[in-house]
Design a protein around this motif. Structure first.
Motif, mmCIF file in Angstrom:
data_model
loop_
_atom_site.group_PDB
_atom_site.id
_atom_site.type_symbol
_atom_site.label_atom_id
_atom_site.label_comp_id
_atom_site.label_asym_id
_atom_site.label_seq_id
_atom_site.Cartn_x
_atom_site.Cartn_y
_atom_site.Cartn_z
ATOM 1 N N CYS A 20 -0.992 -19.976 -15.537
ATOM 2 C CA CYS A 20 -0.223 -20.141 -14.303
ATOM 3 C C CYS A 20 1.266 -20.082 -14.632
ATOM 4 O O CYS A 20 1.741 -20.746 -15.542
ATOM 5 C CB CYS A 20 -0.569 -21.481 -13.656
ATOM 6 N N CYS A 23 2.820 -23.895 -13.699
ATOM 7 C CA CYS A 23 2.483 -25.112 -14.454
ATOM 8 C C CYS A 23 1.891 -24.823 -15.833
ATOM 9 O O CYS A 23 1.714 -25.745 -16.631
ATOM 10 C CB CYS A 23 1.535 -25.998 -13.657
ATOM 11 N N CYS A 63 -2.261 -20.890 -10.372
ATOM 12 C CA CYS A 63 -3.594 -21.478 -10.483
ATOM 13 C C CYS A 63 -4.074 -22.086 -9.183
ATOM 14 O O CYS A 63 -5.241 -22.426 -9.055
ATOM 15 C CB CYS A 63 -3.588 -22.541 -11.585
ATOM 16 N N CYS A 67 0.878 -24.316 -6.548
ATOM 17 C CA CYS A 67 1.749 -23.557 -7.437
ATOM 18 C C CYS A 67 2.172 -22.249 -6.768
ATOM 19 O O CYS A 67 3.296 -21.781 -6.967
ATOM 20 C CB CYS A 67 1.054 -23.293 -8.762
HETATM 21 ZN ZN LIG Z 1 -0.302 -23.933 -11.634
#
Ligand SMILES: [Zn+2]
Length: 99
Positions: A20, A23, A63, A67
């Motif tokens: 991702c 994150c 993800c 996000c």
């Molecule tokens: Zn993420």
């Protein structure tokens, strides 16, 4: 999904390194989704054009929905201009004549 969209997805997954962008969580652990940096709205298409909205550089891989939202730069004109510059520079390379 069109072949162009599948190609766009493969490219985005390849450059994301499988994690991702927001994150860093491995995409397979979440619900992977392509996120538009400049939002995929009719207003943005009218303003920036399909070349920008559908450009691989305008898509990040995240993800989760949370996000995904963090990648949206639609409300930040300076970031949008920087991204457009990168997209136009990249697109120009496709038409560059060898010297
Ligand atoms: Zn993420």
């Amino acid at each position: 999904m069109t072949e162009a969209q599948r190609e766009q997805r493969r490219y985005a997954l390849a450059i994301s390194g499988g994690v991702c962008e927001v994150c860093g969580r491995p995409l397979r652990d979440g619900q992977p989704q392509g996120a538009h940096r400049i939002g995929n709205t009719q207003a943005n298409r009218a303003k920036y054009g399909d070349m920008v909205i559908d450009n691989p550089l305008n898509i990040g891989y995240t993800c989760s929905l949370k996000c995904n939202g963090a990648l949206d730069i639609s409300g930040n004109p300076a970031e949008c201009i920087k991204l457009c510059e990168a997209i136009y520079t990249r697109e120009a390379l496709r038409y560059e004549v060898k010297k």
